[in-house]
Design a protein around this motif. Structure first.
Motif, short mmCIF file in Angstrom:
data_model
loop_
_atom_site.label_atom_id
_atom_site.label_comp_id
_atom_site.label_asym_id
_atom_site.label_seq_id
_atom_site.Cartn_x
_atom_site.Cartn_y
_atom_site.Cartn_z
N PHE A 34 0.79 -1.27 0.02
CA PHE A 34 0.13 -0.02 -0.08
C PHE A 34 0.85 1.36 0.10
CE2 PHE A 34 -1.57 3.30 2.62
CZ PHE A 34 -2.57 3.89 2.08
N LEU A 35 1.69 1.24 0.81
CA LEU A 35 2.50 2.53 0.93
C LEU A 35 3.41 2.84 -0.23
CD1 LEU A 35 3.98 2.00 4.68
CD2 LEU A 35 2.24 3.72 3.86
N HIS A 83 1.75 4.92 -2.67
CA HIS A 83 1.01 6.19 -2.32
C HIS A 83 1.79 7.48 -2.88
CE1 HIS A 83 -0.92 9.09 0.32
NE2 HIS A 83 -1.78 8.21 0.65
N LYS A 133 2.12 10.41 -1.72
CA LYS A 133 3.01 11.09 -0.76
C LYS A 133 4.30 10.21 -0.36
CE LYS A 133 -0.73 14.09 0.60
NZ LYS A 133 -1.84 14.35 2.05
N GLU A 174 -3.40 5.39 5.90
CA GLU A 174 -3.78 6.20 4.75
C GLU A 174 -4.18 7.50 5.51
OE1 GLU A 174 -6.89 5.63 1.06
OE2 GLU A 174 -7.15 4.32 2.75
N LEU A 197 -1.33 9.79 6.14
CA LEU A 197 -0.78 10.38 5.01
C LEU A 197 -1.62 11.44 4.32
CD1 LEU A 197 0.61 7.09 3.39
CD2 LEU A 197 1.99 8.99 4.08
N ASP A 198 -2.98 11.24 4.39
CA ASP A 198 -4.09 12.37 4.16
C ASP A 198 -3.66 13.57 4.66
OD1 ASP A 198 -4.85 10.44 2.09
OD2 ASP A 198 -6.69 10.00 3.16
#
Length: 441
Positions: free
Chosen positions: A319-320, A323, A325, A435, A438-439
């Motif tokens: 997942f990371l 992403h 970011k 998540e 990070l958002d």
């Protein structure tokens, strides 16, 4: 574990001892460490039939006779190799510690092991046992910050020198440092950390061993190679198979695994361990019986915990890595796709798994890293690793704050780096937590 083999005056058996430590094979089948963790080194009949070892809270042990006392002290003081043949005094040994040491040795098929009050006490005792003024330590870099401080600032005050090479160094680069170290005087120890803390860079242990053997080929006794195996061991890396002589652990991490104890361990040949044991006996860096007992409990679930954490880490890192970011994920499972052929080759030869601790490089710097850390809800903002819970920290501003800036720059310890240790929670819950954090950047 040692043995007071003589019975006491009532005819009852002496406390737990290194007599029959239980079978290691059944029907020709060699038993796995995960099985042996349930009882190896412990005889319930020597402790009133207790299924699990009691905690032996005593400072000293009664000798069956004066001759036995003398014999034990011959081992403790080094007049006879091998350590005490019985229980003597809790600065030297104890039933809980010795059962623990028996079991620690099993994972990597080491001849012997020692338990310490912390990972750093294990490392410090190792260094003090091996070096003298004027000696040189060759080491990989980066190391855990306290280890670098111990070598550079503390041992340096006593005339100990050091030379290092980067964790991912080639054989040629390692040869150059080894040669320079030998020219500077006696090389007492080669000390490695792989993966490196906190960058996750791997050291080529096989290349280091080959270099040591070549550069010091004319010496009967070559400098031992010691390695901190905390990040991957003992499940995902067993560096004695690649040529390391001594393996060091912060048992606080995966071996303890519940963030409720501090301890260290050293594994190796009987000859190397006996040298380190004499120093431990002198300065008293052994772990206490309660901590040893807690570690015995933890070792029973070590394989289960590390396996679940490793599976979780693979999902979280996938997942990371995708992403927007995130600049880069320093996860060993990504070495091939990141095009790092050298590190990927070391990983294939030296590692049995990618682990569950990794470096996360965010886009930005300290501001973005702090925003990410401050918005985590499941993952805890704390140093350390290898616990049942997920932990995240900022090495440049925390564990490696004392490292000079120029060295941090050289080793890739940037303000955008976050170190993450994945625990045994639900992987999808962890992904939701990361998540959301990070958002919030």
């Amino acid at each position: 574990m040692t043995d007071n083999t003589e019975a006491d005056v009532t005819g009852a058996p002496a406390p737990q001892g290194k007599g029959d430590t239980g079978p290691k094979t059944i029907g020709g089948r060699k038993l796995k460490p995960s099985t042996l963790m349930m009882g190896h080194g412990y005889d319930p009949m020597l402790s009133e039939g207790s299924l699990k070892p009691p905690i032996f809270l005593t400072s000293t042990f009664v000798f069956p006779n004066a001759a036995a006392g003398k014999r034990h002290f011959e081992g403790v003081t080094g007049k006879r190799p091998g350590g005490a043949e019985g229980l003597v005094y809790s600065r030297f040994n104890g039933p809980n510690q010795e059962i623990l040491e028996d079991r620690l040795a099993l994972w990597e098929e080491a001849e012997d092991a020692l338990a310490f009050s912390s990972g750093m006490s294990a490392i410090a005792t190792l260094f003090l046992a091996m070096v003298k003024p004027g000696d040189t330590i060759v080491h990989s870099g980066p190391l855990y910050a306290a280890t670098e401080t111990l070598i550079g600032r503390i041992l340096g005050k006593f005339g100990i020198k050091w030379l290092d090479f980067p964790a991912g160094a080639t054989r040629e680069e390692i040869d150059a440092v080894m040669t320079k170290a030998r020219e500077s005087g006696d090389v007492a120890l080669v000390y490695l950390e792989s993966p490196a803390n906190p960058t996750n860079a791997l050291v080529d242990v096989e290349a280091v061993a080959a270099s040591r053997d070549a550069i010091f080929a004319d010496l009967d006794v070559k400098p031992p190679i010691a390695i901190d195996n905390t990040f991957l061991g003992p499940l995902w890396a067993q560096p004695m198979r690649q040529g390391a002589d001594i393996v060091v652990y912060s048992l606080t991490k995966y071996a303890g695994g519940h963030s409720d104890l501090v301890a260290g361990g050293v594994l190796g040949s009987k000859a190397q361990i006996n040298t380190i044991r004499l120093m431990r006996n002198t300065i008293g860096t052994i772990c206490d019986p309660n901590t040893a007992w807690m570690l015995l409990r933890s070792l029973e679930t070590l394989e289960l915990r590390m396996t679940r954490a490793g599976e979780n880490a693979a999902k979280v890192c996938d997942f990371l890595n995708a992403h927007p970011k995130v600049d880069r994920v320093g996860y060993l499972g990504f070495l091939d796709q990141q095009g790092d052929a050298r590190q990927a080759d070391i990983y294939r030869r030296n590692c049995l798994g990618a682990g569950s601790t990794f470096s996360l490089y965010l886009k930005g710097g300290e501001t973005e890293a702090f925003a990410f850390l401050d918005n985590l809800k499941i993952a805890k903002l704390a140093v350390s690793l290898g616990g049942t819970e997920t932990l995240a920290s900022h090495p440049a501003g925390m564990t490696h704050l004392s490292v000079p800036q120029e060295r941090k720059d050289a080793l890739g310890i940037t303000d955008s780096l976050v170190r993450i240790s994945i625990g045994v929670e639900d992987a999808d819950d962890l992904i939701a937590d990361f998540e959301a954090a990070l958002d919030a950047i």
